[in-house]
Write an enzyme that holds these catalytic residues in place. Structure first.
Site, PDB file in Angstrom:
ATOM      1  N   HIS A 109       3.811  -8.149  -0.263  1.00 35.58           N
ATOM      2  CA  HIS A 109       3.170  -6.835  -0.271  1.00 35.58           C
ATOM      3  C   HIS A 109       1.703  -6.898  -0.665  1.00 35.58           C
ATOM      4  O   HIS A 109       1.121  -5.878  -1.007  1.00 35.58           O
ATOM      5  CB  HIS A 109       3.884  -5.886  -1.258  1.00 35.58           C
ATOM      6  CG  HIS A 109       5.108  -5.231  -0.694  1.00 35.58           C
ATOM      7  ND1 HIS A 109       6.222  -5.927  -0.331  1.00 35.58           N
ATOM      8  CD2 HIS A 109       5.397  -3.926  -0.435  1.00 35.58           C
ATOM      9  CE1 HIS A 109       7.141  -5.086   0.113  1.00 35.58           C
ATOM     10  NE2 HIS A 109       6.672  -3.873   0.070  1.00 35.58           N
ATOM     11  N   GLU A 149       8.165  -0.284  12.329  1.00 33.11           N
ATOM     12  CA  GLU A 149       6.732  -0.552  12.549  1.00 33.11           C
ATOM     13  C   GLU A 149       6.411  -0.788  14.023  1.00 33.11           C
ATOM     14  O   GLU A 149       5.384  -0.328  14.533  1.00 33.11           O
ATOM     15  CB  GLU A 149       6.270  -1.734  11.691  1.00 33.11           C
ATOM     16  CG  GLU A 149       6.065  -1.402  10.217  1.00 33.11           C
ATOM     17  CD  GLU A 149       7.351  -1.297   9.420  1.00 33.11           C
ATOM     18  OE1 GLU A 149       8.404  -1.680   9.957  1.00 33.11           O
ATOM     19  OE2 GLU A 149       7.320  -0.832   8.265  1.00 33.11           O
TER      20      GLU A 149
END
Ligand SMILES: Cc1ncc(C[n+]2csc(CCOP(=O)(O)OP(=O)(O)O)c2C)c(N)n1
Ligand SMILES: [Mg+2]
Length: 815
Positions: free
Chosen positions: A591, A524
């Site tokens: 999540h 990321e």
């Protein structure tokens, strides 16, 4: 069309060993005789000028005066005294087309790169650059005092611009908004230095990517310290830069591997920690290359105390990079004689060690070598050094003079005026965009053509399968810009054959060549860093983070890099980056969290969260037409929702929605409900309940954009209703809605019947899918809160505790 890299069991299970090759250490063989005297002289001059530049800084930091000029410098000065040969050797081998990215300790590198560019560019080009750069703001004071050769003027121009920048003057390279650790000047190929250790490690690969994708000349050099090789983002940048696909899957005419050199300026220390022998285990930073790819990143260790050894290595690495065999790694050995900063007492190293390196000083060693070989007489070297020192001192004196080199007044709005560039750029290049088929022939485009774009069809709600949904809306906006702007690319995890993490990109694999849409490593920081580098170079890019929860992995790249470079450059660079971030649900604590509050808090980012197809298309179009970084949140809960609010449907044609504007989704007069994100649909449900059960009409407004935000429609509504509830799925504490509520309290105080009520998710982890109803605000919670805190509802019995006492109890417990 899946790619064809087939994995065969018999191949991967075959017995073999992994081979490594030797890594050269100090392989350079003296070639001084190959250099004309003029080159040796210029190397000498540049090293001397850099030494003087930093010696002056050191003196004024320590004593507040230098040769009769008193000056207090409040900011940082990370000096590189001792490292000049490494900087000058690096820059000597580069042209203005080659771009350098640096660190907090890069004065020497930017000066060396500027001097090298000044020696190479034509006088006409130099004058053009100096006159046009910020309309001659730097040139003016220099030109007024110096009438001489253009190149001489250019040296002064840069020295003055750099000192002024360090002293926070309007006449600085970046109007004083960058400062010592962030100064840059793109016309000479000098891109941002970075006060975040290793920051350039993840950004520079994006710059190299820009060169490949857009077929631009030159290479990119990331000058980063030895201790930065302990930083995750540096490893992610290396991983991003060394992907096989550049050579296995991309059009060979693009040139192959990324043209990037990771140049470790290895001075043996972090601040006090020692990567070799203490804080790392690799001993040789060059060894790292061996673990990265079969070419071992062409890594080698080079003597950075010898400018000619550095030039030799740089030239060889540049050749390899231009042949498409990148990335490369150099472990350039040098030594920081100066402290980490002037206040550093060097408690972590032996005086004897510093003395040994002082004796070996690269500048004096070069003088001896060049004069003793007879290449340039010592008196010529000495007079050149005197001339450079005088020039540096002159420019220091000019920059220190507040009258000639003013700061912006403290009541200036300069910083505010450069936080966003707010430009519209249809395309960043005029060449034809590379597509593999015509947009009209694309299967997904064809499929969308058959979908229904209105809330109702023949008087009935549209079935999910037939509805034009949010995925389609984002896709359509992306395709529009892909077909217009040849620089536009998109990348992220599972972006290509998978169709984007949640199917938004389905169909793009057929439309776009690899270099315009590709899968990245699970990196990321590498993804966002590369997007920042690509944007800085002037390319449009869409990067995707699969889940908002993963933002932490790219924390620095989002918070300090994406957000800050436009302002730190005083609007010299754009940042046309759209960061798509999907907000999850049903996947539990790691999540399913809406992290919009984090980016909302960071100055320099636009933050939007459209939740209808109409808004998603119009806002993505606006984001992709702009020049500012936009964090574009999407909700996984509602990707396949059709349009429910725009009666005339989602236009097939291009349109933009201004990013600051909230949208009234339902009109009403008794109460205002403001939402951000998919909570809009919860609010609509609650509004239905209020109408059905109590005859109350709620006005429902979707914020759509947290930054920027036009409060007028919100204030207008609250003035009419006198009551407001704010709702989102983000945890309530510190949420975007808390800020909006606080501002509305002030903007509409006299009109409010009760304080604004903020409802969000509980200040907990997100629990399992089956338990989400206890966590995310439910439509019943709205009525409960309205009843308790805004307007008692006749005969109503709340099911949850939304009282102020409960609010205070939870706060006391921190939940
Ligand atoms: C992410 C981050 N962590 C810590 C710091 C504080 N810091 C500034 S310089 C430095 C040491 C860096 O060492 P190196 O990368 O070798 O560069 P050098 O200072 O030796 O040039 C540290 C720890 C920082 N600026 N950024
Ligand atoms: Mg170091």
């Amino acid at each position: 069309m899946p790619k064809s890299i087939i994995v065969q069991p018999e191949t991967v299970f075959a017995r073999s060993t992994i081979q490594f090759s030797d890594i050269p250490v100090n392989a350079y063989q003296d070639d001084l005789a190959a250099y004309p005297a003029a080159d040796l002289l210029s190397i000498w001059e540049d090293m001397c000028a850099i030494r003087e530049f930093e010696t002056i800084l050191n003196e004024i930091k320590l004593k507040g005066t230098f040769q009769g000029i008193a000056y207090q410098h409040a900011g940082p000065a990370h000096l590189s005294i001792g490292q000049e040969a490494a900087a000058v050797g690096m820059a000597f081998a580069l042209t203005a087309d080659d771009h350098i990215y640096g660190s907090h300790r890069s004065h020497g590198e930017i000066l060396a790169k500027a001097f090298s560019a000044i020696r190479q560019l034509s006088e006409a080009r130099l004058m053009e650059i100096m006159r046009s750069y910020r309309d001659g703001a730097i040139l003016g004071p220099v030109e007024a005092r110096h009438q001489g050769a253009v190149r001489d003027l250019a040296f002064r121009f840069f020295l003055y611009g750099a000192y002024s920048e360090i002293f926070a003057r309007e006449t600085g390279l970046n109007r004083g908004l960058g400062g010592s650790m962030h100064a840059f000047f793109t016309p000479f190929g000098i891109y941002p230095n970075n006060a975040i250790v290793g920051g350039s490690g993840s950004i520079a690969p994006g710059a190299a990517l820009f060169k490949r994708v857009n077929r631009r000349p030159g290479i990119v050099v990331a000058n980063i310290g030895d201790a930065s090789f302990g930083c995750g983002p540096v490893w992610e940048g290396i991983t991003f830069a060394s992907m096989d696909q550049y050579r296995t899957l991309w059009d060979p005419s693009l040139g192959g591997g990324l043209p990037i050199l990771f140049n470790c300026i290895n001075n043996h220390y972090g601040m006090g920690g020692q990567p070799c022998g203490e804080t790392m285990g690799c001993r040789f930073i060059a060894r790292i290359g061996a673990g990265v790819n079969p070419e071992q990143m062409h890594a080698e260790r080079v003597n950075g105390y010898d400018p000619l050894a550095v030039i030799d290595a740089l030239r060889r690495k540049k050749r390899v990079l231009l042949e498409g065999k990148g990335p490369a790694l150099l472990d350039t050995i040098t030594y920081r004689i100066s402290g980490h900063s002037p206040s550093d007492a060097s408690s972590y190293r032996a005086k004897e060690e510093i003395e040994r390196w002082r004796e070996a000083d690269s500048i004096q060693a070069f003088r001896r070598r060049v004069s003793e070989s007879g290449a340039v007489p010592a008196d010529l070297l000495d007079s050149a050094a005197d001339r450079m020192r005088a020039m540096v001192f002159d420019m220091f004196r000019l920059a220190a003079d507040l009258e000639a080199s003013p700061r912006v007044p403290v009541d200036s709005e300069l910083v505010g005026s450069v936080m966003f560039s707010n430009r519209k750029v249809g395309k960043f290049d005029d060449r034809a965009p590379e597509l593999m088929q015509s947009v009209a022939d694309n299967a997904r485009v064809e499929q969308i053509r058959g979908k229904i774009r209105t809330p109702l069809h023949e008087g009935r709600p549209v079935p999910k399968m037939k509805a034009y949904n949010i995925r389609d809306a984002i896709f359509e906006a992306l395709v529009h810009r892909f077909a217009m702007d040849p620089t536009m690319i998109a990348f992220g995890e599972e972006n290509r054959d998978w169709g984007g993490a949640f199917g938004v990109y389905r169909g793009l694999t057929e439309l776009l060549p690899y270099h315009r849409l590709f899968n990245t490593p699970i990196s990321e920081a590498g993804i966002v860093g590369a997007a920042v580098g690509y944007g800085l170079e002037g390319g449009r890019v869409v990067a995707e983070l699969m889940y908002a929860d993963f933002m932490g992995r790219a924390g620095d790249e989002i918070f300090n890099q994406l957000a800050k470079w436009q302002a730190m450059s005083a609007a010299q660079v754009p940042m046309p980056v759209v960061l798509r971030i999907s907000v999850g649900a049903k996947y539990g604590a790691q999540h399913s969290q809406d992290f919009s509050a984090l980016v909302h808090h960071i100055p320099g980012l636009k933050v939007v969260y459209p939740v209808t197809p109409y808004d998603a298309k119009g806002m993505m179009n606006a984001a992709l037409a702009g020049t500012d970084p936009v964090v574009f949140f999407e909700s996984q809960k509602i990707y396949d929702f059709g349009e429910m609010f725009e009666d005339s449907g989602v236009p097939e044609d291009y349109y933009e929605i201004e990013l600051a504007e909230p949208s009234i989704k339902r009109k009403g007069q008794d109460l205002t409900i403001i939402t951000f994100g998919p909570a809009l649909y919860t609010a609509i449900g609650a509004a239905d309940d209020l109408a059905a059960q109590f005859g109350l009409s709620a006005e429902v407004i979707d914020l759509r954009s947290a930054v920027p935000l036009n409060y007028n429609p919100l204030v207008d509504s609250v003035r009419r209703t006198g009551k407001v509830l704010l709702l989102s799925d983000a945890v309530e504490r510190g949420s975007v809605m808390q800020t909006v509520a606080a501002n509305l309290t002030q903007l509409a105080f006299d009109y409010l019947d009760a304080p604004p009520v903020v409802l969000g998710a509980r200040n907990w982890i997100t629990p399992a899918a089956e338990l989400e109803a206890m966590f995310f605000p439910q439509r019943g919670w709205l009525l409960d809160a309205i009843h308790e805190r805004i307007l008692p509802l006749k005969g109503y019995r709340p099911a949850t505790n939304q009282t102020l006492e409960e609010l205070a109890r939870r706060a006391r417990l921190g939940v």
